[in-house]
Design a protein around this motif. Structure first.
Motif, PDB file in Angstrom:
ATOM      1  N   GLU A  44     -17.939   4.208 -20.022  1.00  0.00           N
ATOM      2  CA  GLU A  44     -16.753   3.391 -19.760  1.00  0.00           C
ATOM      3  C   GLU A  44     -17.196   1.942 -19.675  1.00  0.00           C
ATOM      4  O   GLU A  44     -17.498   1.417 -18.600  1.00  0.00           O
ATOM      5  CB  GLU A  44     -16.051   3.838 -18.483  1.00  0.00           C
ATOM      6  N   ALA A  45     -17.237   1.306 -20.823  1.00  0.00           N
ATOM      7  CA  ALA A  45     -17.758  -0.065 -20.909  1.00  0.00           C
ATOM      8  C   ALA A  45     -16.816  -0.916 -21.739  1.00  0.00           C
ATOM      9  O   ALA A  45     -16.038  -0.408 -22.563  1.00  0.00           O
ATOM     10  CB  ALA A  45     -19.160  -0.052 -21.523  1.00  0.00           C
ATOM     11  N   PHE A  46     -16.896  -2.244 -21.528  1.00  0.00           N
ATOM     12  CA  PHE A  46     -16.067  -3.213 -22.241  1.00  0.00           C
ATOM     13  C   PHE A  46     -16.972  -4.210 -22.963  1.00  0.00           C
ATOM     14  O   PHE A  46     -18.103  -4.460 -22.544  1.00  0.00           O
ATOM     15  CB  PHE A  46     -15.152  -3.960 -21.267  1.00  0.00           C
ATOM     16  N   ASP A  47     -16.461  -4.792 -24.047  1.00  0.00           N
ATOM     17  CA  ASP A  47     -17.241  -5.824 -24.725  1.00  0.00           C
ATOM     18  C   ASP A  47     -16.887  -7.200 -24.161  1.00  0.00           C
ATOM     19  O   ASP A  47     -16.157  -7.311 -23.156  1.00  0.00           O
ATOM     20  CB  ASP A  47     -17.039  -5.758 -26.244  1.00  0.00           C
ATOM     21  N   ASP A  48     -17.369  -8.250 -24.779  1.00  0.00           N
ATOM     22  CA  ASP A  48     -17.164  -9.615 -24.283  1.00  0.00           C
ATOM     23  C   ASP A  48     -15.711 -10.067 -24.380  1.00  0.00           C
ATOM     24  O   ASP A  48     -15.341 -11.100 -23.816  1.00  0.00           O
ATOM     25  CB  ASP A  48     -18.057 -10.587 -25.038  1.00  0.00           C
ATOM     26  N   HIS A  49     -14.903  -9.324 -25.124  1.00  0.00           N
ATOM     27  CA  HIS A  49     -13.487  -9.682 -25.275  1.00  0.00           C
ATOM     28  C   HIS A  49     -12.591  -8.714 -24.512  1.00  0.00           C
ATOM     29  O   HIS A  49     -11.389  -8.619 -24.795  1.00  0.00           O
ATOM     30  CB  HIS A  49     -13.124  -9.707 -26.764  1.00  0.00           C
ATOM     31  N   ASN A  50     -13.181  -8.016 -23.567  1.00  0.00           N
ATOM     32  CA  ASN A  50     -12.462  -7.071 -22.707  1.00  0.00           C
ATOM     33  C   ASN A  50     -11.828  -5.924 -23.499  1.00  0.00           C
ATOM     34  O   ASN A  50     -10.810  -5.362 -23.099  1.00  0.00           O
ATOM     35  CB  ASN A  50     -11.379  -7.788 -21.891  1.00  0.00           C
ATOM     36  N   ARG A  51     -12.452  -5.590 -24.623  1.00  0.00           N
ATOM     37  CA  ARG A  51     -12.031  -4.449 -25.427  1.00  0.00           C
ATOM     38  C   ARG A  51     -12.917  -3.248 -25.110  1.00  0.00           C
ATOM     39  O   ARG A  51     -14.056  -3.405 -24.688  1.00  0.00           O
ATOM     40  CB  ARG A  51     -12.117  -4.784 -26.917  1.00  0.00           C
ATOM     41  N   ARG A  52     -12.389  -2.060 -25.338  1.00  0.00           N
ATOM     42  CA  ARG A  52     -13.112  -0.818 -25.055  1.00  0.00           C
ATOM     43  C   ARG A  52     -13.630  -0.226 -26.366  1.00  0.00           C
ATOM     44  O   ARG A  52     -12.872   0.402 -27.107  1.00  0.00           O
ATOM     45  CB  ARG A  52     -12.204   0.179 -24.349  1.00  0.00           C
ATOM     46  N   PRO A  53     -14.895  -0.419 -26.694  1.00  0.00           N
ATOM     47  CA  PRO A  53     -15.435   0.113 -27.947  1.00  0.00           C
ATOM     48  C   PRO A  53     -15.362   1.640 -27.957  1.00  0.00           C
ATOM     49  O   PRO A  53     -15.627   2.295 -26.943  1.00  0.00           O
ATOM     50  CB  PRO A  53     -16.895  -0.359 -27.938  1.00  0.00           C
ATOM     51  N   LEU A  54     -14.990   2.196 -29.096  1.00  0.00           N
ATOM     52  CA  LEU A  54     -14.973   3.652 -29.203  1.00  0.00           C
ATOM     53  C   LEU A  54     -16.380   4.209 -29.039  1.00  0.00           C
ATOM     54  O   LEU A  54     -16.599   5.166 -28.282  1.00  0.00           O
ATOM     55  CB  LEU A  54     -14.389   4.064 -30.563  1.00  0.00           C
ATOM     56  N   PHE A  55     -17.327   3.599 -29.729  1.00  0.00           N
ATOM     57  CA  PHE A  55     -18.723   4.011 -29.607  1.00  0.00           C
ATOM     58  C   PHE A  55     -19.445   2.959 -28.766  1.00  0.00           C
ATOM     59  O   PHE A  55     -19.817   1.895 -29.262  1.00  0.00           O
ATOM     60  CB  PHE A  55     -19.369   4.149 -30.980  1.00  0.00           C
ATOM     61  N   ALA A  56     -19.574   3.245 -27.480  1.00  0.00           N
ATOM     62  CA  ALA A  56     -20.046   2.245 -26.527  1.00  0.00           C
ATOM     63  C   ALA A  56     -21.431   2.580 -26.004  1.00  0.00           C
ATOM     64  O   ALA A  56     -21.788   3.750 -25.827  1.00  0.00           O
ATOM     65  CB  ALA A  56     -19.068   2.142 -25.358  1.00  0.00           C
ATOM     66  N   SER A  57     -22.203   1.530 -25.756  1.00  0.00           N
ATOM     67  CA  SER A  57     -23.450   1.678 -25.010  1.00  0.00           C
ATOM     68  C   SER A  57     -23.132   1.409 -23.540  1.00  0.00           C
ATOM     69  O   SER A  57     -21.992   1.103 -23.184  1.00  0.00           O
ATOM     70  CB  SER A  57     -24.493   0.685 -25.518  1.00  0.00           C
TER      71      SER A  57
END
Length: 370
Positions: free
Chosen positions: A236-249
């Motif tokens: 359950e992680a977000f990128d720098d644009h507060n989006r939730r990547p489907l394939f996340a580290s």
């Protein structure tokens, strides 16, 4: 003031490189940076980087030859550079791509009057046999099917991140950048599809920008894997644009290199069978994260894409349908990706005509057709 003659003066200001009437005196490197900056407006960074790499060699050569102004370039210089690269022993296909990119660059320069209009036409990329355009290395369909079947039936590996990435990559034929740009919200579990969006301002562009946007349907079995992955395995992680990547580290959206390594890890055949190279998995150096790409049997995202497109075509999916799914033109698919084996070639393109060659077939038709 009434008795004094009045005069008006006009001061002429020289033009500038950014829109005035004077043509700037740019070096080849300065002109290249200007062109690359223009491309970045609507091209994927990976595409711009590949152009930059190809033309860096040309710019380095001009500086070595003492060509300080791009306006000084001549047809002889172009021919001399081509000879220089040929003498370095590069592959004809590599030379062809470099010269095609050089021609595009010089067309831009001619358009803004930095070089003579005729100069781009003096770039003559070599003709390369059709077979040279094809990268024969791909994830073979039978290997992909064995891998996916293994993941689906293994209680500990099912719906892991690597499994989910491979399922989506194989069933969509998507490029690396498109896979990386997927968000959780781009997956519709009910309607069973993923949506690829061009989001350059949020650092996830598509190669063909908005022309690459599309919805790609997924088989029910793939959706079941994604549902399990999202429920149990995804960070359950977000990128720098507060989006939730489907394939996340754990840190958010992976870099392209990280996602590439995940694919290498997911495609090594020792997941489901003995090592084809006679190594033991417990002692093999290639299973290390930093060396996984060196395994002769691991495959990159591009090689997975190539195998997927070939697999889709061999299973009878029309080329125009595959074209829309993978965002590539039918002609490019047929030239670069559609690579059936000799047996598959026979089955797909020739088997339908064999009845005409059967000696026992009914030939009471007034003779052979002319």
């Amino acid at each position: 003031m009434s008795g004094t003659a009045r005069h008006s003066y006009r001061v002429r200001i020289a033009g500038t490189a950014d829109g005035g009437s004077r043509i700037p005196d740019l070096t080849p490197r300065e002109a290249l940076e200007r062109w690359l900056g223009k491309l970045r407006v609507d091209r994927a960074e990976s595409t711009v980087s590949s152009y930059a790499y190809r033309l860096k060699l040309f710019v380095d050569w001009t500086e070595h030859e003492g060509i300080d102004s791009i306006s000084d370039l001549t047809g002889w210089d172009i021919e001399s550079y081509e000879t220089h690269r040929r003498n370095q022993g590069i592959e004809p296909l590599t030379l062809k791509r470099e010269l095609e990119t050089l021609a595009n660059f010089l067309e831009y320069c001619a358009n803004i009057e930095l070089v003579d209009d005729a100069l781009p036409e003096k770039v003559t990329p070599p003709k390369v046999p059709r077979d040279a355009h094809v990268d024969e290395s791909m994830l073979e369909p039978e290997v992909a099917e064995a891998l996916l079947q293994h993941y689906r039936t293994h209680p500990e590996k099912r719906a892991t991140r690597g499994h989910a990435v491979l399922e989506v990559a194989w069933h969509t034929g998507a490029r690396l950048g498109a896979l990386r740009g997927l968000d959780v919200d781009d997956y519709d579990a009910e309607e069973q599809y993923v949506a690829f969006h061009h989001r350059p301002r949020k650092e996830t562009p598509l190669k063909n920008s908005t022309d690459g946007e599309r919805l790609v349907g997924l088989p029910e079995a793939v959706c079941e894997i994604l549902d399990e992955y999202l429920a149990r395995e995804r960070h359950e992680a977000f990128d720098d644009h507060n989006r939730r990547p489907l394939f996340a580290s754990q840190l958010g959206r992976p870099t392209t290199n990280t996602l590439r390594i995940w694919m290498y890890l997911a495609t090594v055949p020792c997941h489901y069978t003995e090592c084809p190279h006679g190594r033991e998995r417990e002692t093999c150096e290639f299973v290390d994260y930093s060396k996984i790409s060196q395994c002769p049997s691991s495959r990159s995202p591009h090689q997975v894409r190539t195998g997927s497109i070939t697999w889709q075509r061999n299973r009878g999916v029309p080329v125009d349908v595959v074209s829309k799914r993978v965002n590539s033109s039918p002609s490019v698919i047929e030239e670069h990706y559609d690579k059936p084996s000799k047996f598959e070639e026979m089955e797909k393109r020739r088997r339908q005509h064999l009845d005409q060659l059967d000696l026992d077939a009914d030939t009471d038709n007034g003779g052979a057709d002319e």
